[in-house]
Design a protein around this motif. Structure first.
Motif, short mmCIF file in Angstrom:
data_model
loop_
_atom_site.label_atom_id
_atom_site.label_comp_id
_atom_site.label_asym_id
_atom_site.label_seq_id
_atom_site.Cartn_x
_atom_site.Cartn_y
_atom_site.Cartn_z
N ALA A 126 -13.51 -78.62 29.89
CA ALA A 126 -14.45 -79.68 30.25
C ALA A 126 -14.54 -80.72 29.13
O ALA A 126 -14.91 -80.38 28.00
CB ALA A 126 -15.83 -79.09 30.53
N PRO A 127 -14.24 -81.99 29.40
CA PRO A 127 -14.29 -83.01 28.35
C PRO A 127 -15.69 -83.23 27.79
O PRO A 127 -15.85 -83.65 26.65
CB PRO A 127 -13.76 -84.27 29.06
CG PRO A 127 -13.94 -84.01 30.51
CD PRO A 127 -13.80 -82.53 30.69
N ALA A 147 -20.07 -83.72 23.65
CA ALA A 147 -21.36 -83.23 23.16
C ALA A 147 -21.25 -82.75 21.71
O ALA A 147 -22.12 -83.04 20.88
CB ALA A 147 -21.86 -82.09 24.05
N GLY A 148 -20.18 -82.01 21.41
CA GLY A 148 -20.01 -81.53 20.04
C GLY A 148 -19.85 -82.67 19.05
O GLY A 148 -20.41 -82.63 17.95
N SER A 172 -23.90 -88.64 26.41
CA SER A 172 -23.80 -88.18 27.80
C SER A 172 -23.29 -86.75 27.89
O SER A 172 -23.64 -86.01 28.82
CB SER A 172 -22.90 -89.11 28.61
OG SER A 172 -21.56 -89.08 28.13
N GLY A 173 -22.43 -86.34 26.95
CA GLY A 173 -21.92 -84.97 26.97
C GLY A 173 -23.04 -83.96 26.84
O GLY A 173 -23.06 -82.93 27.53
N ILE A 195 -24.99 -83.78 30.08
CA ILE A 195 -24.28 -83.04 31.12
C ILE A 195 -24.40 -81.54 30.88
O ILE A 195 -24.60 -80.76 31.83
CB ILE A 195 -22.80 -83.47 31.17
CG1 ILE A 195 -22.69 -84.92 31.66
CG2 ILE A 195 -21.99 -82.55 32.08
CD1 ILE A 195 -21.29 -85.48 31.58
N LEU A 196 -24.29 -81.10 29.63
CA LEU A 196 -24.41 -79.67 29.34
C LEU A 196 -25.81 -79.16 29.67
O LEU A 196 -25.96 -78.06 30.24
CB LEU A 196 -24.10 -79.40 27.87
CG LEU A 196 -22.65 -79.53 27.43
CD1 LEU A 196 -22.46 -78.93 26.05
CD2 LEU A 196 -21.70 -78.86 28.41
N VAL A 197 -26.83 -79.91 29.31
CA VAL A 197 -28.20 -79.51 29.65
C VAL A 197 -28.36 -79.43 31.16
O VAL A 197 -29.00 -78.53 31.70
CB VAL A 197 -29.21 -80.50 29.04
CG1 VAL A 197 -30.62 -80.19 29.54
CG2 VAL A 197 -29.17 -80.43 27.52
N THR A 198 -27.73 -80.37 31.87
CA THR A 198 -27.78 -80.34 33.33
C THR A 198 -27.11 -79.09 33.88
O THR A 198 -27.61 -78.46 34.83
CB THR A 198 -27.09 -81.59 33.90
OG1 THR A 198 -27.75 -82.77 33.41
CG2 THR A 198 -27.14 -81.59 35.42
N HIS A 199 -25.96 -78.70 33.29
CA HIS A 199 -25.29 -77.48 33.74
C HIS A 199 -26.19 -76.26 33.57
O HIS A 199 -26.27 -75.40 34.45
CB HIS A 199 -23.99 -77.28 32.95
CG HIS A 199 -22.83 -78.08 33.46
ND1 HIS A 199 -22.40 -78.01 34.76
CD2 HIS A 199 -22.01 -78.97 32.84
CE1 HIS A 199 -21.37 -78.81 34.93
NE2 HIS A 199 -21.12 -79.41 33.78
#
Length: 463
Positions: free
Chosen positions: A99-100, A105-106, A245-246, A249-253
């Motif tokens: 996942a990009p 995020a990192g 945004s990364g 997206i992770l928090v959303t997952h």
């Protein structure tokens, strides 16, 4: 291939046990898991040998004493559940590696300004850990190393070491908070499994609040211990473009996966753990399919890649599977072998107030983990004991929360625990440096504050 097949059988048995009640299911899972461990012994760590050997000895004693089939099957089912959950969580790690948004995020977290870096890395360690377990630590610490090489070359050696220490401990501390509330982690689920009358909602809200307090305490210790950096040595803006945004997206997952578990639990009548076993692989395959669709490789192709990659990783996780699976069986065998009436009388003679039991639970878990006994073993066994001893003034929720917080305190402390060993290997430092020297003050002070705080709360609850 045989090892992979054995874990597939364990997973199939655990999933079948959701819909069919039969002793055969637990026994089948136990046999398949025993074959898997026998074939994978070369991957065992010292902790695995200790727990698997203890499990084998207690199982032999229980069989000699004539353990009934129902109790044995229940223990094997718990054993299979924890092995299945650990194996299926590997699917999230496999999917996330493609996942990009993980890399975005990192990069965002590791390039935060110094004033916000600790909080960013602590939050990142927590979210990455909840979603992809140890894989999150690997991603963040690898990016930490790269970030330090790019932005800290002008600093003296002792300041570069401090930055490495700060970012490493922030990640570890954030990762260690997952047992307090994570609905998809092994920590809280092990306690829920050991304490059948306990519900996720009984613990999670207070656990989430406690996680915020732990974060604040760690940040305070980081702030007062930080060395002064001369103005001329402070770095300029990071050359990389930070993309938040990364992280979003992770928090959303995390939210979507947790929401799926809750919806299945509430809408179908499945137990929380049963819903979790179905939701994790389903969400992983859906995420993989979305990545394939978005990236042009094809949804079905990417989903097959995730499934085969997960299965191939099963033998690599033999050490962890051995420890976590043993915890499920031990929580049943200990109750079967111990004279509960005598233990309850002994505890009643020694424990005069709930805060004393909280202290005993916390110090026992921390001390045993410090000498190599994985906290999941202690949590499972002690959680089961607490439900049987029926200590006046001490609810299952308070005992579980107390153990979960202590689990978080010790996870980044002892050089014998996987988290610390793994982090040390990633950054090129010994586990004793990472755990004892860098993180020791935080872990010990957190344990003391946590024990006192929970003790006061349970005493006030009796008034």
């Amino acid at each position: 291939m045989i090892s992979q097949t054995c874990i597939v059988i364990v997973i199939a048995a655990s999933l079948a046990g959701i819909f069919v009640s039969s002793h055969i299911i637990g026994i089948a899972a136990g046999i398949a898991l025993a074959v898997f461990l026998a074939l994978s012994w070369r991957r065992f760590t010292v902790a695995t040998w200790i727990t698997v050997s203890l499990c084998a000895v207690l199982l032999a004693l229980a069989l000699l004493r004539g353990i009934d089939l129902h109790t044995l099957s229940r223990g094997l089912e718990r054993m299979g559940f924890l092995a299945t959950l650990l194996a299926l969580l590997g699917a999230l790690r496999v999917v996330a590696s493609d996942a990009p948004e993980i890399l975005r995020a990192g990069r965002y977290l590791t390039t935060r300004p110094p004033g916000r870096r600790y909080l960013a890395m602590n939050f990142g360690g927590h979210v990455f850990g909840v979603l992809i377990n140890l894989g999150g630590i690997a991603i963040l610490l690898e990016m930490t190393r790269r970030s330090l090489e790019e932005t800290s070359g002008h600093l003296p050696a002792h300041l570069r070491e401090w930055r490495l220490r700060r970012m490493t401990t922030a990640v570890l501390r954030g990762f260690s908070l997952a047992p307090l509330w994570s609905p998809i982690g092994l920590g809280l689920n092990a306690l829920l499994l050991a304490m059948p009358d306990l519900r996720y909602g009984d613990v999670a809200p207070a656990g989430l609040a406690a996680a915020v307090l732990f974060l604040g305490w760690g940040w305070f210790l980081d702030w007062i211990g930080a060395p002064r950096i001369p103005a001329g040595l402070k770095p300029g803006p990071s050359p990389r473009t930070a993309d938040w945004s990364g992280v979003a997206i992770l928090v959303t997952h995390v939210g979507l996966l947790a929401g799926l578990v809750f919806v299945m639990h509430a809408g179908t009548g499945l137990q929380f753990q049963q819903a979790l076993l179905i939701a994790v692989p389903a969400y992983s395959l859906a995420w993989a399919a979305w990545l394939g669709h978005r990236g042009g490789t094809g949804a079905m192709t990417q989903a097959r890649h995730a499934a085969t990659g997960t299965i191939r990783r099963f033998p690599l996780a033999a050490a962890e599977i051995g420890v976590f699976a043993s915890a499920g069986l031990l929580s049943v065998l200990v109750l079967e072998l111990l004279p509960i009436d005598q233990v309850q009388a002994a505890v009643a003679s020694m424990i005069g107030a709930p805060w004393q039991m909280i202290t005993l639970l916390n110090l026992s878990m921390f001390g045993l983990a410090a000498v190599g006994i994985n906290p999941i073993i202690t949590a499972s066994v002690m959680g089961s004991l607490v439900t049987q001893l029926d200590i006046p003034g001490l609810s299952d929720a308070a005992a579980a929360l107390s153990l979960a917080g202590t689990w978080g305190c010790v996870m980044g402390f002892t050089p014998l625990i996987t988290t610390v060993v793994y982090a040390g290997a990633l950054i090129g430092r010994t586990p004793s440096v990472v755990g004892l020297r860098w993180n020791g003050l935080y872990c010990l002070s957190s344990l003391a504050l946590w024990t006192v705080g929970v003790g006061i709360v349970v005493e006030l609850a009796m008034l």
